[in-house]
Design an enzyme around this catalytic site. Structure first.
Site, PDB file in Angstrom:
ATOM      1  N   GLY A  26      -0.316  42.433  24.716  1.00  0.00           N
ATOM      2  CA  GLY A  26      -0.927  42.943  25.939  1.00  0.00           C
ATOM      3  C   GLY A  26      -2.195  43.749  25.723  1.00  0.00           C
ATOM      4  NE  ARG A  40      12.824  24.954  18.288  1.00  0.00           N
ATOM      5  CZ  ARG A  40      13.047  25.478  19.476  1.00  0.00           C
ATOM      6  NH1 ARG A  40      14.063  25.082  20.199  1.00  0.00           N
ATOM      7  NH2 ARG A  40      12.232  26.395  19.989  1.00  0.00           N
TER       8      ARG A  40
END
Lengths: 475, 195, 475, 195
Positions: free
Chosen positions: C184, C311
């Site tokens: 941030g 995956r």
């Protein structure tokens, strides 16, 4: 001893349909009591558990909103004690009672007491229960509705001559049964007219000796019948639908061990015919609630009415898995006067489900094995449903039936369901007591089970096999 | 029905106080509605009567402030085979030490019992009342001495009033349940100091 | 310490299709290791578990056919230790390795080592993993395939003037991000051209201070985006199909907490468009194996590619429940060179599934709560699936992630799935450690969740609400 | 790779025997194909060479009877970052009592240890060999006295031969693993009576 507890329950959320009841008492124990509690919780219905002193720490007590101890351990003084059950409903303000299976579930008198006390019984009327509970009356009703009955003598068979005539009519093999009989005594299977006279007389003599009554009747004898039953549901508006069949031929002394849906041997046409017959049978008695019509199916595809069970069945989960319909929630809606939430056209059998009843018994001798569960792990993952009220450190009391869990495997087809049941049994851990899990594991590997080539007599031959190969335990 | 409740007589083996079941013709009143309705008009009474008439009640009593009324119906008898006209009187279960009834596990939450104190427990599920009707004095109160067979309270179940008798002689030291509240099987009702 | 054990396993039964592999090693732990073992067991594949010293008593070790200790507790020395994993495959003769998720599952180097050692990696090629793992390369590939990307600057934005031009092109609000950034800092959201110059300069200054690098880039800022991802599966023959979408917007600091399928907000048209785009994206890289394309969806129905996971995903069960397809078994078949066992037309989304990740964490502060599970009961009954490797008396080691179980509820519709999740959470017992179950229970009752009105920002506001109403814990 | 295996040096705190990692240029031979191939012709060797050429091996050694050959490729480096040319020599992990590494639970199945006996355990997963090649004599046998740093055995993993050194001085009293069998991490290889 603790007072009647009221537990905090979350406020019903806005989106839930108005629950059919505010509060329901479950007059049962074990996995079926928990099953009903789960259905109530999903519908925003408050639940009241009743329990005997032996079940103080049971999960159905823990998970109900309120709990009432209704008596000591013996069922006759607790779960079968009608005044206590009714009083528990009164003091907790329960509007309805779900009886589960067994105990008071097919007790017409109990249904009348509920009615008199202004409590809704979640099941059919006392009249329907009485009618289907009486074998002669049930048969008469079914005959009228055009449901095939097992061919047999019209009442007692008094002489050898009469026996020969009856046998000729219904076709060999036939079975001569003592009308006072039971346990195989006073019972003879006859394959042809030559051996009938001798066997008829032996049966009568044996019946006389065993029961003091030599009256006998005759029925057609099915060599290797299959137990096929049809799940039906009806509402108070006369709608009756079927949810397909269940195959329950893997049984020992009339105790079902493994149930599946669909049956591996029904052709679509035969399935349609059996299911339609079951609906006709249920409509004939104005049936409402969940119910099961049991048939015997012979090798030629002929089937014969055995009996009707007017309650939820132990093996209902296999039907729930293949149809996606929640039978217990539907029971609750029906009892509250709602219409069936689905039509016959909406019932679709998809995939395959198999249930193994895991009992606290020696897997080969079937002697009960009550005790404390010292370690427990139930299988999970895709396609596995476990219905149980067991938990680690739970003590299985000797007072009640020995079923500790129902393991249900679902797959896209029968082969996947079997594969999942195998690995579920392989990853089931129950220590401290003996269970029938190893027996189930062996059955899952048996070529007869895999090919679907079994009848209600199969367990007998399988147990014989086991005697000669006791070491093959795959666990 | 009443036989299944006479637990003490059937299960006891030691010569302990054995209360006999007795019958009585006096019918205790139903529990009063103890809400804040202090005054009530004729219309209210009429609506209550109409309501009761629709319900499958045999009897109804109402009390608010000075007012008290009672309705009793002579409709069809209830379907269950109980003596509907007379209340059932039953004995409280005798103390059952674990070696007498091993099938009943000891309640794990029971506090350690004070020696000499006997607990009279409820033989049935129902609503506990200390007196035969709301204006009557309680059957017993702390400090009273009771003897076996003496009525200690009433438990209402299935519209029937069941008198619960003491199974011991001694001094009532505590009433463990509030008047008008539900009790379950085996729940402790009174603490009695034996003697 | 014990030697490598080989356990007796029942002989594969006659009816099972030839298993795709004889023996598979699972290079993972916890619930996903067990999930893969279950799939292998169903297919008749022998399994090898690897484990660290901290996992000696874990269920994936107990239920595998063989087990190899590969190192001490820290992942870097065991589950991430490539030579040890490969050596374990070698000494046990495993033909293939399933990596699960996390650990080595998206490690292209590991895939290459497997290849070099003649072991089949159950997943895509190293090249695909590299390509999708590199953000710039993945974006370039997606752009080429016509997959919508988040509009933004083409590289760094050097001046205020350039920033204003870019912002005009992509439309406000925009976000200015430090290219070296994270957490941030050096990040500013601008709503219009007036505030842009100041915020642009502040972002650069902050970036300089925080990272010693004041270079920034710009992207479109979505106010309340939803995280929608699409499950795809491809085989080595170029077939790629999607299995519908998952809604994963309930997340905290990019950690998903709740996932469901289908999403409550997609119209059939939008669903079709997103799923088709995902298939196009996967085809663009020649994808095979199970994979997930993650998108951000804005309120206007525009969606933008975020990333691809090459995956099996933690949340794969919700897709399995609504499609009936076993994703892990399909992975095994694909890796063995088999064609996809179903076509796009055969994939049907039916019903609704929700998954709650139960973590060993304080439900409100999210601080980890490792320790010993003193009592455990997982919910069962209809529509509940539990994926877990926990058991009573299990010790949760502090070395690995904190997920203890995935609770998955399936229902005919979203409302039934929520109701079942509620009662599943109400009947879940985990004692001895803190878990996030109470948090999930509250979310299940929240009007925003029930109505489906949430975005990836929702958990922030929900946690604020919780601060002001900490007592409302429904358990 | 080698650093992660030098467990003893990093974790030990007491002044116990601390073996140093050493490098050696001598390469133990790969485990021989011990099958019944006693003689092998030129064609067979050619086909083996062709086979090895197609496979992504860096090195290949072969031995049968008197014959022994070795192939080493100078292709692209192997993808894993291990010193491919030289075998890795590593120390066995030092004894790690529970109070030193509390995160490692004591193996519950370990039998009560005999006092004075130290177990040399495997620091890696692989195949255990007692000698550098099948015809060589074992590195050590019961009755031998060993010192820290002395090679006790070889463990083969990923085609690499890893020499395992003793981390204590003492007498080898038992070899706990059969030659040629797999071992896992932490598995006991040798019992050494310290002293």
């Amino acid at each position: 001893m603790g007072a009647i507890k009221r537990k905090a329950t979350p406020a019903p959320a806005a989106h839930i349909d108005a629950p059919p009841f505010k509060k329901v008492l479950i007059a049962n124990r074990g996995e079926i009591a928990l099953r009903v509690i789960l259905a109530c919780k999903e519908m925003g219905i408050q639940t009241v558990a009743v329990y005997s002193e032996a079940d103080r720490n049971a999960l159905h007590v823990r998970f109900a909103d309120e709990e009432v101890c209704i008596g000591p351990a013996p069922s006759s003084k607790s779960y079968l004690n009608i005044p206590q059950v009714i009083a528990a409903a009164e003091v907790t303000g329960a509007e309805a009672i779900h009886p589960g299976y067994g105990f008071l579930s097919e007790n017409a008198h109990f249904v009348e007491v509920c009615l008199a006390c202004g409590i809704t019984f979640i099941g059919p009327s006392a009249e329907i229960i009485r009618r289907m509970g009486n074998k002669a009356q049930a048969k008469a009703t079914m005959l009228e509705a055009g449901v095939p009955l097992m061919p047999g003598s019209d009442g007692l068979v008094e002489t050898v001559e009469e026996a020969l005539v009856v046998a000729e009519q219904i076709g060999y093999p036939v079975i001569v049964k003592a009308s006072a009989g039971g346990g195989g005594r006073g019972m003879r299977i006859c394959n042809n007219a030559e051996e009938l006279p001798d066997l008829y007389n032996t049966a009568r003599t044996e019946a006389k000796g065993a029961f003091g009554d030599d009256s006998v009747y005759m029925e057609k004898y099915l060599l290797e019948p299959r137990h096929i039953e049809v799940q039906i549901m009806g509402d108070l508006f006369g709608n009756v639908v079927h949810l397909g069949e269940r195959e329950c031929s893997i049984q020992r002394r009339h105790q079902k061990l493994i149930e599946e849906s669909p049956s591996a041997v029904l052709t679509p046409e035969l399935r349609q015919r059996i299911c339609d017959t079951a609906v006709r049978a249920a409509k004939a008695v104005g049936y409402y609630n969940a119910g099961t019509i049991e048939f015997l199916l012979d090798k030629r595809g002929d089937f014969f009415f055995m009996e009707m069970n007017t309650r939820v069945q132990v093996e209902h989960p296999v039907t729930e898995l293949v149809t996606g319909i929640d039978i217990v929630k539907e029971q609750l809606r029906i009892a509250a006067g709602q219409k069936l939430s689905f039509t016959q056209a909406q019932v679709v059998q998809k995939g395959h489900a198999i249930e193994c009843r895991i009992n606290a018994e020696d897997p080969y001798k079937f002697t009960p094995s009550p005790g404390r569960i010292s370690a427990l792990h139930f299988p999970g993952g895709p396609g596995i449903r476990v219905d149980t009220a067991m938990h680690q450190d739970a003590v299985i009391p000797p007072h009640y039936d020995s079923m500790v869990a129902k393991l249900i495997a679902y797959g896209a087809d029968r082969s996947e369901a079997i594969a999942r049941m195998r690995r579920a049994l392989d990853t089931l851990v129950i220590e401290g007591i003996k269970t029938t899990a190893p027996l189930h594991r062996r059955i899952m590997d048996h070529p007869d089970f895999i090919s679907g080539a079994f009848s209600t007599k199969w367990m007998e031959t399988f147990m014989e096999e086991m005697k000669h190969n006791p070491a093959g335990d795959p666990r | 029905m009443s036989t299944s409740r006479k637990k003490s007589a059937a299960t006891k083996k030691t010569p302990a106080p054995r209360p006999a079941a007795k019958s009585t013709a006096t019918k205790p009143s139903a529990p009063a509605v103890k809400a804040s309705i202090q005054t009530i008009g004729l219309e209210e009474i009429k609506s209550l009567i109409a309501l009761v008439g629709r319900e499958p009640f045999q009897e109804f009593e109402f009390e608010a402030g000075d007012m008290r009324f009672r309705i009793r119906k002579d409709g069809p008898a209830p379907v269950f085979q109980a003596p509907a006209a007379a209340p059932i009187v039953m004995a409280a279960p005798a103390p059952s030490p674990a070696h007498h009834i091993p099938s009943v596990p000891a309640a794990p939450q029971a506090p350690a019992d004070e020696p000499g104190i006997h607990y009279v427990t409820s033989p049935i599920v129902g609503t506990f009342y200390r007196s035969s009707n709301p204006t009557a004095t309680p059957f017993t109160s702390p400090g009273d001495f009771v003897k076996p067979g003496q009525t200690l309270c009433i438990i209402e179940a299935m519209k029937l009033m069941n008198e619960i008798e003491s199974d011991v002689a001694g001094e009532v030291v505590k009433v463990l349940v509030e008047n008008g509240t539900p009790v379950e099987y085996g729940e402790r009702l009174f603490a009695v100091r034996i003697g």
